[in-house]
Design a protein around this motif. Sequence first.
Motif, short mmCIF file in Angstrom:
data_model
loop_
_atom_site.label_atom_id
_atom_site.label_comp_id
_atom_site.label_asym_id
_atom_site.label_seq_id
_atom_site.Cartn_x
_atom_site.Cartn_y
_atom_site.Cartn_z
N PHE A 76 0.83 -1.19 0.00
CA PHE A 76 0.00 0.00 0.00
C PHE A 76 0.87 1.25 0.00
O PHE A 76 2.01 1.23 0.48
N LYS A 77 0.33 2.35 -0.53
CA LYS A 77 0.98 3.64 -0.42
C LYS A 77 0.44 4.31 0.83
O LYS A 77 -0.74 4.69 0.89
N VAL A 78 1.26 4.45 1.84
CA VAL A 78 0.81 4.91 3.16
C VAL A 78 1.32 6.32 3.46
O VAL A 78 2.50 6.62 3.25
N TYR A 79 0.41 7.13 3.96
CA TYR A 79 0.76 8.43 4.52
C TYR A 79 0.33 8.42 5.98
O TYR A 79 -0.83 8.08 6.29
N GLY A 80 1.25 8.75 6.87
CA GLY A 80 0.91 8.88 8.28
C GLY A 80 0.89 10.35 8.65
O GLY A 80 1.39 11.20 7.90
N THR A 81 0.30 10.67 9.78
CA THR A 81 0.28 12.07 10.20
C THR A 81 0.86 12.22 11.60
O THR A 81 0.85 11.29 12.41
N THR A 82 1.36 13.40 11.86
CA THR A 82 1.85 13.77 13.18
C THR A 82 1.77 15.29 13.29
O THR A 82 1.81 16.00 12.28
N ARG A 83 1.66 15.77 14.50
CA ARG A 83 1.56 17.22 14.67
C ARG A 83 2.88 17.91 14.33
O ARG A 83 2.90 19.05 13.88
N ASN A 84 4.01 17.20 14.56
CA ASN A 84 5.32 17.81 14.35
C ASN A 84 6.25 16.86 13.60
O ASN A 84 7.04 16.14 14.23
N PRO A 85 6.19 16.83 12.27
CA PRO A 85 7.07 15.94 11.51
C PRO A 85 8.56 16.19 11.77
O PRO A 85 9.37 15.27 11.67
N ASP A 86 8.91 17.44 12.13
CA ASP A 86 10.32 17.75 12.40
C ASP A 86 10.88 16.97 13.59
O ASP A 86 12.10 16.85 13.73
N ASN A 87 10.00 16.45 14.42
CA ASN A 87 10.45 15.65 15.57
C ASN A 87 10.89 14.25 15.16
O ASN A 87 11.38 13.49 15.99
N TYR A 88 10.68 13.90 13.89
CA TYR A 88 11.00 12.55 13.42
C TYR A 88 11.87 12.63 12.16
O TYR A 88 11.50 12.16 11.08
N PRO A 89 13.07 13.22 12.28
CA PRO A 89 13.92 13.42 11.09
C PRO A 89 14.40 12.11 10.47
O PRO A 89 14.71 12.07 9.27
#
Length: 269
Positions: A28-41
């Motif tokens: 599958f082509k998956v997109y996840g979400t988070t409030r702060n993507p910069d926290n997961y470099p």
Amino acid sequence: MDKKVVLITGGSSGIGKSVGTYLTEKGFKVYGTTRNPDNYPDFDSFELVQLDVKHPESVSNAVSEVISKAGRLDVLINNAGVGITGPVEETPHEEILNVFDTNFNGPVHMMKAVLPQMRKQGGGLIINTTSIAGYMGLPFRGYYSATKGALNIITEALRMETKKFGISITNLAPGDFATNIAAGRYHAPVTKGSAYEEEYQRSLDLMNEHVDAGGDPMVVAKKVYQIIQKKKPKVHYPVGEFTQRLSLVLKKILPDRVYEKLLLNHYKL
């Protein structure tokens, strides 16, 4: 056929990350979400999109971004949520509003945002992550149970409203799994001299034991994959240990007072 496109709220850790990783492995082509993507470099399991489910504008922007990149959106998994514990009487009202805003209003914002695209496509699937706790009022988890119970009910209603569009909506109700929800859970303070002090502390200790001893979130991921494969998903899918799933059966067949007595004994109240 092109890969199915999946959007998972709260995809950076816990159940959401496990589900996203597993579905990515399955093609599958998956997109996840988070409030702060910069926290997961260093996050490379799948693509992360910025999103705060409490804000409709943020929801709209994230959904538009995914559709712009992928051209479609086949599956929404409403997974983002927060925990809360405390006596009903003593839980601060601002915390009550926050948990409803995240656990109930958030998924509603998401569903409103994706439904036009799914209608345009002629179909889609929405999986709302509720909880086994949403089927019953649990002591000192009343507000959490209430948010998940509300999402449970709105799913049943929306499922019927959208049936003619070829859109399937279902509830996935996990029991206790080893995630980081306990770390981010709001705990109303155990107040010295409170009428609930001893019982609340005892229940809190019991809840933490259950989370620490929770199952592998990959079990939930595999259940999600199974649901996606079904042509006609059911309304409800509980997933968890046998005793947790059994509690739902007992809730249906036992008299209310008998079931309440079981809960009182379990929580030593």
